[in-house]
Design an enzyme around this catalytic site. Sequence first.
Site, PDB file in Angstrom:
ATOM      1  N   SER A  24     -19.304  25.503 -84.598  1.00 41.76           N
ATOM      2  CA  SER A  24     -19.304  24.461 -83.568  1.00 41.76           C
ATOM      3  C   SER A  24     -19.492  25.045 -82.171  1.00 41.76           C
ATOM      4  O   SER A  24     -19.678  24.312 -81.205  1.00 41.76           O
ATOM      5  CB  SER A  24     -18.007  23.647 -83.623  1.00 41.76           C
ATOM      6  OG  SER A  24     -16.900  24.494 -83.387  1.00 41.76           O
ATOM      7  N   GLU A  37      -9.157  33.059 -83.015  1.00 39.04           N
ATOM      8  CA  GLU A  37      -8.615  33.062 -84.383  1.00 39.04           C
ATOM      9  C   GLU A  37      -7.788  34.315 -84.655  1.00 39.04           C
ATOM     10  O   GLU A  37      -7.850  34.908 -85.729  1.00 39.04           O
ATOM     11  CB  GLU A  37      -9.743  32.938 -85.417  1.00 39.04           C
ATOM     12  CG  GLU A  37     -10.421  31.581 -85.354  1.00 39.04           C
ATOM     13  CD  GLU A  37     -11.442  31.401 -86.457  1.00 39.04           C
ATOM     14  OE1 GLU A  37     -11.109  31.744 -87.603  1.00 39.04           O
ATOM     15  OE2 GLU A  37     -12.546  30.931 -86.177  1.00 39.04           O
ATOM     16  N   LYS A  56     -17.269  27.465 -80.778  1.00 40.92           N
ATOM     17  CA  LYS A  56     -15.992  27.891 -80.189  1.00 40.92           C
ATOM     18  C   LYS A  56     -16.040  29.340 -79.716  1.00 40.92           C
ATOM     19  O   LYS A  56     -15.715  29.645 -78.577  1.00 40.92           O
ATOM     20  CB  LYS A  56     -14.840  27.768 -81.211  1.00 40.92           C
ATOM     21  CG  LYS A  56     -14.682  26.417 -81.850  1.00 40.92           C
ATOM     22  CD  LYS A  56     -13.471  26.377 -82.770  1.00 40.92           C
ATOM     23  CE  LYS A  56     -13.561  27.296 -83.974  1.00 40.92           C
ATOM     24  NZ  LYS A  56     -14.531  26.899 -84.987  1.00 40.92           N
ATOM     25  N   GLY A  83     -12.536  23.009 -83.910  1.00 39.97           N
ATOM     26  CA  GLY A  83     -13.904  22.629 -84.246  1.00 39.97           C
ATOM     27  C   GLY A  83     -14.321  23.297 -85.537  1.00 39.97           C
ATOM     28  O   GLY A  83     -13.771  24.333 -85.909  1.00 39.97           O
TER      29      GLY A  83
END
Lengths: 286, 267
Positions: free
Chosen positions: B41, B163, B43, B37
């Site tokens: 967004s 991430e 996430k 996303g």
Amino acid sequence: MGIRFNQVSYDYSSFAQGLYTAIKDINLEITEKNEFIALVGHTGSGKSTLAKHMNALIFPTSGSLEIFGNIITSKRSKKIKYNSIRKKVGLVFQFPEYQLFEETVEKDIMFGPMNFKITRDEAKILAKEALNLVGLDDTYLTRNPYNLSGGEKKRVSIAGILAMDPDILVLDEPTSGLDPAGKRVLMNLFKDINEKTGKTIVIITHDMDLVYQYFNRVLVMNDSKLIYDGLPEQLFKEKDLYINHLDYPNTIKVLTYLNQKLNLNLNVYQKTNADALLEIKRAAKL
Amino acid sequence: MSYIEVKELSYSYNNKTNVLEDISINIEKGEWIAILGHNGSGKSTLAKALVGLLEPATGEIFIDGTLLNEDSAFEVRKKIGIVFQNPDNQFVGVTVRDDIAFGMENLCVPREEMLEKIKFFAKKVNMLDSLDKEPANLSGGQKQRVAIAGILAMQSDIIIFDEATSMLDPFSREELVKYIKTLHKDGLTIIMITHEINEALLADRILVMNKGKVYAFEETEVIMKKKEVFTDNHLELPVALDLANSLEENESHKEIRDKLWEYALIK
């Protein structure tokens, strides 16, 4: 000549590790105009240490640097105005958005130029220009930096450096943490600034797709040494990047796979997907 | 009941706009989920809600059948660990040994057992030789592996990677991804937030977030066939699939298209 490294080495001394050579025998020239350079290398290869020398943030342990006519050696010289070097070469650290601290975007961008003996009104004009240069309109001037998105914060912090009007701009991984669209927008912006203003821009990155698509000069650091300085395509042809802890652009990897599996004899050196598509169609004679 | 169940979850940071809006998803034990996303967004907010770092405005989260709330958070958090983006922000110990011990100390694991576990899990993440090293002497990838060891030592079997590879160089990234593959094989449930489409391809299913909502949540192969998922969400198709899509649907291209798909979906 903008920046010239003559046999520059730099040693860190730390309690735990003793002496550690971060960069070794670096010879390098960067012109003050129109260059667009990628700096790549594995973690700990010396990229950031190299970048910190470029605006005399740190001094070489041995060898010397010439930065816009100033000779930098291991000893601090009273004749050199280091402040003026930092105005000529702007350095943007990784995650610069963490360094925003003022209550408005305008004040944050003005902070840098205000250190260089100009009036508030002049600084305001510079801030506005820099903000526009990074693609944000005047409505952002009064906004609070903390309420901006990650990409917007990044741009504001870059504007803060641009407002000092440096001839050379050095950025440490400016695109990390951004989504693919944000990455492209920022890269196009740097390319645009480079073309419009002629400022030389040096960008540290791990992204080989970007290196291939945007740059015509790439510097590769490996184990403290500069092992390559030239065209990206030549790098991909000449060096085994896996040995150097790097990677190849996706187009090259995909086309190489097709060659191996289908004996297609494709020329794998294609920068963009569109180029790769044409090459596939050509080779498949369709 | 699924291993992780999220029911009509909404969240807002300042009671204004919803960062998460009406999220309902189920995740099975042992699945590998990728979350894609755009920036903003939702996430990471979803990840924080899953580990109980944020309290939902409305909606419920069940982990292994237990409703996540103030009373259960301590127990539930043992099951689920999170590895963040910046390796330096989550290294709390003075040495690798201390860092792996940190979570167990909070759980009051007896000393003898703790020492054994530290060795066992340090070995698992290939850091046994570095137990006395300080964070300054570790690479980003190594720090991320230490974080994983700390999570495993708490016997968590769900790991969220927010991430976690984005600040690593390509080599360390590759290494970490390889390691995540072995965790998946060992039966752990993996939730991986990423912008790196090639990493998302490794997942069993992909959840695409858009402006706080679930845009799509389907098998990786299915998502990859839907071009609109990528155009609508400013995502980039993997190079191989972009090429496959661009080749016309005639017979002579089929072999090439098949190989491009094969390349994209190698796990």
